[in-house]
Design a protein around this motif. Structure first.
Motif, short mmCIF file in Angstrom:
data_model
loop_
_atom_site.label_atom_id
_atom_site.label_comp_id
_atom_site.label_asym_id
_atom_site.label_seq_id
_atom_site.Cartn_x
_atom_site.Cartn_y
_atom_site.Cartn_z
N ASP A 151 27.35 73.91 70.18
CA ASP A 151 27.81 73.81 68.79
C ASP A 151 28.41 75.16 68.42
O ASP A 151 27.69 76.08 68.04
CB ASP A 151 26.66 73.45 67.86
N PRO A 152 29.74 75.33 68.52
CA PRO A 152 30.35 76.64 68.29
C PRO A 152 30.05 77.23 66.92
O PRO A 152 29.82 78.43 66.81
CB PRO A 152 31.85 76.36 68.46
N ASP A 153 30.03 76.40 65.87
CA ASP A 153 29.76 76.93 64.54
C ASP A 153 28.33 77.49 64.44
O ASP A 153 28.10 78.56 63.87
CB ASP A 153 29.97 75.85 63.47
N ALA A 154 27.37 76.76 64.98
CA ALA A 154 25.99 77.23 64.95
C ALA A 154 25.83 78.50 65.78
O ALA A 154 25.09 79.42 65.39
CB ALA A 154 25.05 76.14 65.45
N ALA A 177 24.61 82.31 64.74
CA ALA A 177 23.56 83.05 65.44
C ALA A 177 24.05 84.43 65.86
O ALA A 177 23.31 85.42 65.79
CB ALA A 177 23.09 82.26 66.66
N LEU A 178 25.29 84.53 66.28
CA LEU A 178 25.84 85.80 66.74
C LEU A 178 26.01 86.81 65.61
O LEU A 178 25.98 88.02 65.84
CB LEU A 178 27.18 85.57 67.44
N LEU A 198 35.31 80.68 70.63
CA LEU A 198 34.19 79.95 71.22
C LEU A 198 34.42 78.45 71.13
O LEU A 198 34.84 77.93 70.09
CB LEU A 198 32.89 80.30 70.48
N ALA A 199 34.14 77.74 72.21
CA ALA A 199 34.37 76.30 72.26
C ALA A 199 33.22 75.61 72.97
O ALA A 199 32.55 76.21 73.84
CB ALA A 199 35.69 75.99 72.97
N LYS A 200 32.99 74.38 72.59
CA LYS A 200 31.94 73.59 73.22
C LYS A 200 32.19 73.50 74.71
O LYS A 200 33.31 73.23 75.16
CB LYS A 200 31.89 72.20 72.59
#
Length: 248
Positions: A219-222, A226-227, A102-104
């Motif tokens: 925000d990939p980390d956030a 969530a996932l 996942l990337a911004k």
């Protein structure tokens, strides 16, 4: 982390029994993980969701830190006669490779079943009371309030400058369900069970809604959090699991 998909054989009696209560399905999901701590406070987060695409087309999705064994679900609510070593009746994939990519700026189609609620106070001095959002407009507003903290933004819809958020964003709210069930549906009647003298768990009421549409990663980390940890309340009852798919 693992992502598991299981198609439910809805005409079977066992499937209808499990689908009749979120608590029953929750218990069946937990039974897929041997050695799970009995104390909910120390269990790892396990998310699940039921997608009712049609009356006879229901799919279960599970996100978990450990690989599940759904043999009991196949026997009770699947197609056990079709199971074989290479095709046990469900599909489990490693989730971390996808999460790591996942990337911004990425854009995805998404689906989420959630329990949109807010706290209200009817009179000054009274404690707040948690109340469900019931209209699609307010339910979408609930998701919009949470998108930044969860690392995404909903993409513009066909009328990006519309006042109505249901037209402004590429998202629809559908599949509302008003659920009412016993937290422990198989509890004995008061005074009849070994632990149940005079005790009966109260009913649980839950309003759920399905969100689907298109989003962009901010925000990939956030979003990864969530996932894997879910969004909102009611996670034990099939709420909070967000999934992504390539845009069509």
């Amino acid at each position: 982390m693992y992502l598991t998909h299981f198609r439910i054989n809805t005409p079977r009696h066992g499937a209808r029994f499990l689908l009749s209560s979120p608590q029953r399905w929750h218990a069946a999901v937990l039974a897929s993980f041997p050695g799970l701590p009995p104390d909910p406070g120390v269990r790892p987060r396990i998310l699940w969701r039921l997608d009712h695409n049609a009356r006879a087309d229901v799919h279960a999705y599970i996100v978990s830190p450990d690989r599940p064994d759904l043999t009991h679900l196949v026997e009770q609510a699947g197609w056990p006669s079709l199971a074989e070593p290479g095709n046990p009746g469900w599909e489990t994939l490693h989730y971390r490779p996808f999460l790591g990519r996942l990337a911004k700026g990425d854009r995805w189609a998404f689906r989420l079943t959630a329990n949109p609620v807010h706290s209200i106070r009817r009179k000054d001095g009274e404690p707040t009371k948690r109340t469900a959002h019931v209209s699609p407009r307010h339910q979408l507003g609930w998701l919009l309030e949470r998108q930044t903290r969860h690392g995404f933004m909903l993409l513009p819809g066909v009328v990006p400058d519309a006042q109505d958020p249901l037209e402004r964003y590429a998202a629809i709210v559908h599949g509302r369900r008003d659920l009412s069930f016993r937290k422990r549906p198989d509890d004995p009647a008061p005074g009849t069970g070994p632990k149940g003298k005079g005790r009966r768990s109260g009913p649980v009421s839950l309003v759920t809604a399905v969100f689907s549409g298109r989003l962009e990663v901010t925000d990939p980390d956030a979003l990864r959090n969530a996932l894997t940890q879910g969004i909102g309340r009611g996670k034990a009852y099939g709420c909070g699991l967000l999934t992504l798919a390539p845009e069509s």
